[in-house]
Design an enzyme around this catalytic site. Sequence first.
Site, short mmCIF file in Angstrom:
data_model
loop_
_atom_site.label_atom_id
_atom_site.label_comp_id
_atom_site.label_asym_id
_atom_site.label_seq_id
_atom_site.Cartn_x
_atom_site.Cartn_y
_atom_site.Cartn_z
N ASP A 1 -7.41 2.54 -8.02
CA ASP A 1 -7.47 3.94 -8.38
C ASP A 1 -7.60 3.76 -9.93
O ASP A 1 -6.87 3.45 -10.62
CB ASP A 1 -6.25 4.72 -7.96
CG ASP A 1 -6.05 4.92 -6.68
OD1 ASP A 1 -6.94 4.76 -5.79
OD2 ASP A 1 -5.12 5.30 -5.82
N LYS B 1 -8.74 10.13 -16.47
CA LYS B 1 -8.25 11.03 -17.44
C LYS B 1 -7.17 10.23 -18.31
O LYS B 1 -6.49 9.42 -18.02
CB LYS B 1 -7.54 12.13 -16.61
CG LYS B 1 -8.48 13.28 -16.02
CD LYS B 1 -7.80 14.32 -15.63
CE LYS B 1 -8.93 15.17 -14.68
NZ LYS B 1 -8.09 15.91 -13.71
N GLU C 1 0.85 -1.20 -0.10
CA GLU C 1 -0.05 0.05 -0.12
C GLU C 1 0.99 1.15 0.03
O GLU C 1 1.89 1.33 0.93
CB GLU C 1 -0.86 -0.15 1.31
CG GLU C 1 -1.76 1.05 1.53
CD GLU C 1 -2.55 1.82 0.45
OE1 GLU C 1 -3.62 0.93 0.18
OE2 GLU C 1 -2.36 2.77 0.01
#
Length: 316
Positions: A103, A107, A53
């Site tokens: 995530d 874009k 992480e």
Amino acid sequence: MLVRPALLPSWPPRLEDLFGRAGPLVLEIGFGDGRFAAELAKAHPGWLLLGAEVSAGSVVRALRRLRREGVENVRLYHGQGPFALRNLVPERSLLQVIVNFPDPWPKKRHRGRRLLQESFFRRLSTRLGEGGALLLTTDHEEYFRFALEEAERTGLYRVEVRPPPETHLRTKYALKWEAAGRGFFHAVFTKVAEDPSPWPPIRRYPVAHALLEGNLPESLPFRKTPVPLRKGMAVFLEVARGEEGAYVLTRVEEEDLVQELLLEVRESERGLYAGVSRFGSPLITDGVRQAVAALVRLLEPLGLKVVQDHTGEGLR
Ligand SMILES: C[S@@+](CC[C@H](N)C(=O)[O-])C[C@H]1O[C@@H](n2cnc3c(N)ncnc32)[C@H](O)[C@@H]1O
């Protein structure tokens, strides 16, 4: 519970070094607050669960949770998932890789930051065991289709789209997106072949330092100095002066490893020592050695003479 690569007794580490025993290995990338990892580890006490992480706050929250819940078979690495996959996971050893709500980087110009790309799937195939699989759950349909295409392009996986298992819908983000009325997507990418290119672990070196002669100037003009590396970039960010010498806060970026470490130039019994401070236990990589060599090069015009060079870049 927290894996510190520089402190592991052997490199690359054996499962026994990480967990104290061998067993079926599962990697979770982006574990967030760690609730899925904790549940999975409790449901399969014989498994070994490694989590990676990038968020320090999440790592702390997950560590607290694991301690509170008495979970013993989880180890956490604070850093990039691909770094853990490459360096902490032995070849052909993984039973599963779990990626819950990665995530999405929606874009177009950020697509290169997505985790589940062709290059990742290729490299993953060298770490999955026979029949090993990556399990993806997401709310983001466009990223989901992207991941399916990227994996299919490799020809190394059998891809099955299935309804998400109920346990994968109890993560923090699953609950958040459920409350927002979003739908969920799930796929299992099972390894059927392996990429032929080897993916050896990053090289770890025992030392990176040099000894110099001369007087260390009161101030060193190295603040915000960029240092190009053969594969990456380093920056000398700040310089601080202490009683015994100077400390240079340095950021070293190499592929999937970013380290902030202290380089030091200080008096020692054998002369002026320029090298890596032990503070923070950084991993001595090729990039770190090059950063030390660059520091030494900058010290020479200030009137210091190199008498021994252990940076790996040679005595000039
Ligand atoms: C949207 S959150 C999902 C967290 C958790 N899996 C859940 O379902 O609640 C994505 C997580 O992945 C982490 N992350 C993003 N890129 C990563 C990478 N390359 N390696 C490891 N973690 C990563 C982020 O810090 C964040 O905690």
